[in-house]
Design an enzyme around this catalytic site. Structure first.
Site, PDB file in Angstrom:
ATOM      1  N   GLN A   4       0.818  -1.222   0.000  1.00  0.00           N
ATOM      2  CA  GLN A   4       0.000   0.000   0.000  1.00  0.00           C
ATOM      3  C   GLN A   4       0.846   1.263   0.000  1.00  0.00           C
ATOM      4  O   GLN A   4       0.329   2.372  -0.166  1.00  0.00           O
ATOM      5  CB  GLN A   4      -0.923   0.012   1.216  1.00  0.00           C
ATOM      6  CG  GLN A   4      -0.211   0.163   2.551  1.00  0.00           C
ATOM      7  CD  GLN A   4      -1.144  -0.012   3.733  1.00  0.00           C
ATOM      8  OE1 GLN A   4      -1.544  -1.116   4.070  1.00  0.00           O
ATOM      9  NE2 GLN A   4      -1.492   1.096   4.368  1.00  0.00           N
ATOM     10  N   CYS A  15      -5.071   0.138   3.950  1.00  0.00           N
ATOM     11  CA  CYS A  15      -4.940  -1.266   4.368  1.00  0.00           C
ATOM     12  C   CYS A  15      -6.264  -2.015   4.300  1.00  0.00           C
ATOM     13  O   CYS A  15      -6.316  -3.167   3.862  1.00  0.00           O
ATOM     14  CB  CYS A  15      -4.360  -1.340   5.779  1.00  0.00           C
ATOM     15  SG  CYS A  15      -5.334  -0.477   7.027  1.00  0.00           S
ATOM     16  N   HIS A  68      -5.392  -1.046  11.848  1.00  0.00           N
ATOM     17  CA  HIS A  68      -4.846  -1.647  10.627  1.00  0.00           C
ATOM     18  C   HIS A  68      -5.630  -2.907  10.282  1.00  0.00           C
ATOM     19  O   HIS A  68      -6.074  -3.634  11.182  1.00  0.00           O
ATOM     20  CB  HIS A  68      -3.375  -1.997  10.857  1.00  0.00           C
ATOM     21  CG  HIS A  68      -2.629  -2.420   9.629  1.00  0.00           C
ATOM     22  ND1 HIS A  68      -2.547  -1.653   8.490  1.00  0.00           N
ATOM     23  CD2 HIS A  68      -1.895  -3.541   9.365  1.00  0.00           C
ATOM     24  CE1 HIS A  68      -1.804  -2.276   7.584  1.00  0.00           C
ATOM     25  NE2 HIS A  68      -1.405  -3.419   8.086  1.00  0.00           N
ATOM     26  N   ASN A 128       0.235  -9.197   5.210  1.00  0.00           N
ATOM     27  CA  ASN A 128       0.190  -7.752   5.366  1.00  0.00           C
ATOM     28  C   ASN A 128       0.180  -7.101   3.984  1.00  0.00           C
ATOM     29  O   ASN A 128       0.202  -7.791   2.955  1.00  0.00           O
ATOM     30  CB  ASN A 128       1.386  -7.276   6.195  1.00  0.00           C
ATOM     31  CG  ASN A 128       1.112  -5.963   6.914  1.00  0.00           C
ATOM     32  OD1 ASN A 128       0.214  -5.210   6.551  1.00  0.00           O
ATOM     33  ND2 ASN A 128       1.900  -5.681   7.933  1.00  0.00           N
TER      34      ASN A 128
END
Length: 444
Positions: free
Chosen positions: A64, A70, A365, A386
């Protein structure tokens, strides 16, 4: 009772410090290396070996970059996992995060304008108005918000609307758009206060939205209305599908019933009894679209639902407070990673509910669960995809201890078919409305 710190107290504090045999060693250590490095515990590394009993093959991680997308990356990643598996796409295939970002900015502007109009007769010192003006819009969001965008606008492959400077580094655009939105708020509030007609207000708002559209188009590029999907699969076979629209692409290649996926939270505060449904006032992006809804459950149920979906071969969107007790570089989220309490010999313990109530923690997040390690029927650790690129963790994947999940995970998204019957029935409830500043309204 004296309120100021006295010279006698200062003398006592100094004497207490100097009476500690280790204080000079610790002063040198902490002052030269910092708090986190000085309190780092290597046992967290030993407990975080990236091996899992259930481990989904999801391809390469995305990045990102310098943006707060996110929640959007995580949602689109769960979809690309499905797409990649069904069509044998390359490991680095992605759906366009820039496409949904464009529409999110336009929709958030409209959502802000509508809330400003609803509260136009309140003073700017009113808590709701102050809350709106503090951050008119930002990059963050919730699962239901990305679903609202997809239901309205569809999705496209990244090749149809690639990244731009501003989508990958969004601070300049956000600062400029928030300036405009606050300026527009002055105008809209004055129109209402001066009893302007609905037609005049609507015309002014439409002009404002046209300006936001232009700003977004310059910054992110204009979204495609039709495009061709051209790719080679893992066997190097060529494919071309022409004349697709964003919605026809979603229907043909994904075909998800987005309403099947529900937000499940663990918010153990006294004002949110378990097994009930909640929503948050003034939280959303698409006016007239999908409402943000949370089903609050205990942590054991929360984890069982995540395991069920992983066992079925489907990854899980989740939200957490990623900055707490985590090593970003090594990709370790573990309660034992730092021992600041031992370092300073102070009690830093708080319950999960206390951290929420006293503003010590909230969801910051969103990522994706792609695996779990279950030993003798107990979950030990979780594999996390992630969206910070491959240079952190294990090629971008993190390891989260089960105990860390207990304390710092707040939300997962699961297919409602995995819910037990009594929780499926709860989904039919009218949700309790939480205040805009409730921690369960935080944006990932």
């Amino acid at each position: 009772m004296t309120k100021e710190i006295s010279t006698t107290q200062l003398k006592n504090f100094k004497e207490q410090l100097e009476s500690r045999k280790d204080h000079r060693v610790l002063t040198r250590t902490v002052s030269q290396n910092g708090i986190f490095a000085s309190s780092r515990d290597q046992r967290a590394d030993i407990n975080s070996v990236p091996v899992f009993s259930i481990d989904l093959d999801t391809g390469k991680v995305a990045n990102q970059k310098q943006s707060g997308r996110c929640w959007m990356f995580a949602a689109l990643n769960t979809m690309r996992h499905d797409l990649r598996a069904r069509y044998d796409l390359a490991d680095d295939f992605e759906l366009s995060q820039n496409y949904t970002f464009f529409w999110d900015k336009l929709e958030k502007a409209n959502y802000f304008y509508e809330n400003i109009l609803k509260t136009a007769l309140f003073p700017t010192s009113d808590r709701k108005v102050a809350w709106l003006l503090a951050t008119p819009q930002q990059d963050g969001g919730q699962w239901d918000m990305i679903m609202g965008l997809i239901e309205k606008y569809g999705v496209v492959p990244k090749t149809a609307m690639p990244e731009t400077y501003n989508s990958s580094a969004s601070s300049e655009f956000n600062a400029t758009l928030n300036l405009k939105l606050r300026k527009d708020a002055v105008t809209l509030r004055e129109l209402v206060q001066n009893k302007a007609s609905e037609e005049e207000i609507a015309a002014k708002k439409e002009k404002m939205l046209a300006e936001v559209y232009r700003m977004a188009a310059y910054s992110f590029g204009e979204p495609p209305t039709t495009f061709d999907f051209e790719y080679r699969d893992k066997d190097n076979n060529y494919h071309l599908d022409q004349g697709l629209t964003p919605k026809s692409f979603f229907d043909k290649y994904l075909g998800w019933h987005t309403s099947d996926y529900v937000s499940v939270i663990n918010g153990p505060t006294a004002d949110k009894p378990y097994d009930h449904l909640y929503t948050v006032d003034m939280l959303g992006n698409v006016v007239g679209g999908r409402e943000v809804r949370h089903l609050n459950v205990d942590m054991d149920t929360f984890k069982r639902l995540a395991v069920k979906q992983l066992e079925a071969g489907e990854s899980v969107w989740f939200g957490c407070d990623v900055g707490k007790s985590s090593d970003r570089k090594k990709g370790i989220m573990d309660l034992e990673v730092y021992h600041r309490d031992q370092l300073f010999d102070v009690d830093l313990s708080m319950s999960k509910a206390e951290r929420l109530d006293y503003s010590q923690s909230l969801m910051t997040h969103a990522m994706v669960l792609t695996g779990v390690d279950i030993v003798a029927g107990e979950t030990k650790k979780w594999k996390v995809e992630n969206s910070w690129g491959e240079k952190v963790g294990t090629k971008g994947f993190f390891v989260m201890s089960d105990a860390w999940m207990d304390e710092y995970c707040y939300q997962i998204v699961v297919n409602k078919k995995f819910l037990p019957e009594h929780l499926q029935a709860v989904l039919e409830e009218e949700p309790k409305v939480l205040a805009p500043w409730d921690p369960m309204g935080s944006l990932a």
